[in-house]
Scaffold this active site. Structure first.
Site, PDB file in Angstrom:
ATOM      1  N   CYS A  58      -4.802   2.913  10.346  1.00 15.24           N
ATOM      2  CA  CYS A  58      -5.350   4.263  10.520  1.00 15.24           C
ATOM      3  C   CYS A  58      -6.838   4.210  10.837  1.00 15.24           C
ATOM      4  O   CYS A  58      -7.543   5.213  10.711  1.00 15.24           O
ATOM      5  CB  CYS A  58      -5.087   5.122   9.285  1.00 15.24           C
ATOM      6  N   PHE A  73       0.862  -1.191   0.000  1.00 16.95           N
ATOM      7  CA  PHE A  73       0.000   0.000   0.000  1.00 16.95           C
ATOM      8  C   PHE A  73       0.903   1.248   0.000  1.00 16.95           C
ATOM      9  O   PHE A  73       0.805   2.111   0.863  1.00 16.95           O
ATOM     10  CB  PHE A  73      -0.938   0.040   1.216  1.00 16.95           C
ATOM     11  N   ASP A 125       0.910  -1.116  -4.916  1.00 19.01           N
ATOM     12  CA  ASP A 125      -0.336  -0.380  -4.723  1.00 19.01           C
ATOM     13  C   ASP A 125      -1.308  -0.770  -5.833  1.00 19.01           C
ATOM     14  O   ASP A 125      -0.874  -1.154  -6.935  1.00 19.01           O
ATOM     15  CB  ASP A 125      -0.092   1.137  -4.740  1.00 19.01           C
TER      16      ASP A 125
END
Length: 397
Positions: free
Chosen positions: A341, A233, A254
């Site tokens: 996150c 990522f 990605d």
């Protein structure tokens, strides 16, 4: 019929339930719509006084007629000069960054509630500012003018861009708007983090342009990186470019081709040779692990898997699978940098998921560093939602 709001300290009044009042007294700054007792006839984005059911004044807030977060407190005092307050809060936010930010000309200047400016995000990319408005109150023309004027006066940027999230505007029942320049003509620049240079396009990319909250974690990861590295990522190559000086080979993965094209431009800007692979991270890790591919350093920095509590179990399974695959591919003595996150995944839950993956793979993990978001994304202790980023650096044996 609900009782019409009356003036309090010269402001229209929103009356909140005991639960809402207790939440404010405990230091949080939000009151949900379910805890609004009276608030009829108040304009979208209005400055309001907040009172409990006994009409005791609790402070001044910004009001939304659309969001489930109906009240966002801005002061425990009565505020009549909103312009003066906004200008001072922006000055205070800038002064805070001058104290805590190092080795970069790109950082968050205003972090919404954590800077006592709920609904406003402002990032700096060298000589270009990127602004995002998240609430009705911050979207009024009067407030917009104040924000742009103060930022311009204090920081003297070449341009100020507004990045628009259509979903947020829809939820706040705000008119559709496109990302655009609010001031100046410059839409691209080059910024640096920890000595690494990046291209920035003010009106393109995710969020306001880059993942500035990981800036200090990029530098931390670089301290331990070695050998062959895999950045999963990778987006614009933040971790990969920081690892490159310390590793014999770096590969970035990605699913977004446009993101990888920017990453490749960033690599050229820094004179680095990095292999970029377009692909689904879960599929690629499964295939690589199955093929016996090995690395000395792996970074996992996925997007938020849990955007609400209802997604929590699915998110935890996703984090576990990613870490399982990575641990299978790490050589003894390797480094795993694993991130989340997702606010709804607590630090404890995230560590436990990584520990479960280690147990299942019969690997020993030693925590080298347990990190969070960069200091320009401050955490307000009474508003836990301001703490969301987890970044763990592990030594694997």
């Amino acid at each position: 019929m609900p009782k019409r709001s009356t003036d309090l300290h010269g402001l229209p009044v929103v009356k909140v339930s005991r639960r809402g009042a207790n939440r404010l007294k405990d230091g949080h700054v939000w009151v949900y719509r379910s805890d609004i007792v009276t608030g009829d006839g108040i304009a979208p984005g209005a400055l309001v006084g907040v009172a409990d059911e006994r009409e005791k004044f609790l402070g001044t807030a910004l009001y939304s007629t659309a969001s489930q977060i109906a009240v966002r407190m801005i002061s425990r005092e009565a505020i009549n000069d909103l312009e003066g307050l906004l200008r001072q809060r922006i000055r205070d936010a800038i002064a805070y960054r001058e104290r805590v930010v190092r080795d970069t000309d790109a950082y968050r200047i205003v972090f919404s509630e954590a800077d006592f400016l709920p609904g406003l995000m402002v990032d700096r990319y060298n000589d270009v500012l990127s602004l995002q408005v998240l609430t009705q109150a911050m979207d009024t023309e009067a407030v917009r003018r104040i924000i742009v004027a103060e930022l311009s006066e204090r920081l003297k940027p070449e341009a100020i861009a507004e990045r628009v999230d259509p979903r947020v505007r829809e939820l706040e029942q705000l008119p559709a708007r496109s990302s655009s320049l609010l001031q100046g003509e410059k839409t691209s620049t080059v910024f640096s983090m920890n000595g690494v240079r990046f291209h920035h396009e003010a009106l393109e990319g995710q969020k306001t342009g880059a993942f500035l909250d990981q800036r200090e974690n990029y530098a931390a990861a670089a301290q331990y990186a070695h050998g062959e590295a895999l950045d999963v990522f990778c987006y614009h190559g933040g971790f990969a470019l920081h690892l490159a000086p310390h590793c014999s080979k770096v590969t970035g993965v990605d699913s977004s081709r446009p993101a990888l094209e920017v990453a490749d431009r960033n690599a050229a800007l820094n004179g680095r040779e990095i292999e970029w692979i377009e692909g689904n991270a879960f599929d690629l890790l499964r295939d690589y692990a199955g093929a016996g591919q090995q690395y000395d350093t792996i970074v996992l920095d996925p997007p938020a898997f849990a955007r609400s509590k209802s997604n929590l179990e699915t998110a935890l399974r996703g984090y576990k699978e990613l870490n399982l695959r990575a641990l299978k591919m790490l050589r003894p003595g390797g480094i795993l940098v694993t991130c989340s996150c997702s606010y709804h995944v607590s630090p404890t839950e995230f560590i436990e998921v990584v520990a479960q993956a280690a147990r299942d793979m019969h690997r020993n993990l030693r925590m080298v560093e347990n990190r969070g978001q960069a200091k320009d994304h401050p955490i307000l202790l009474t508003v836990p939602e301001t703490a969301y980023l987890k970044c763990i650096v592990m030594a694997v044996s």
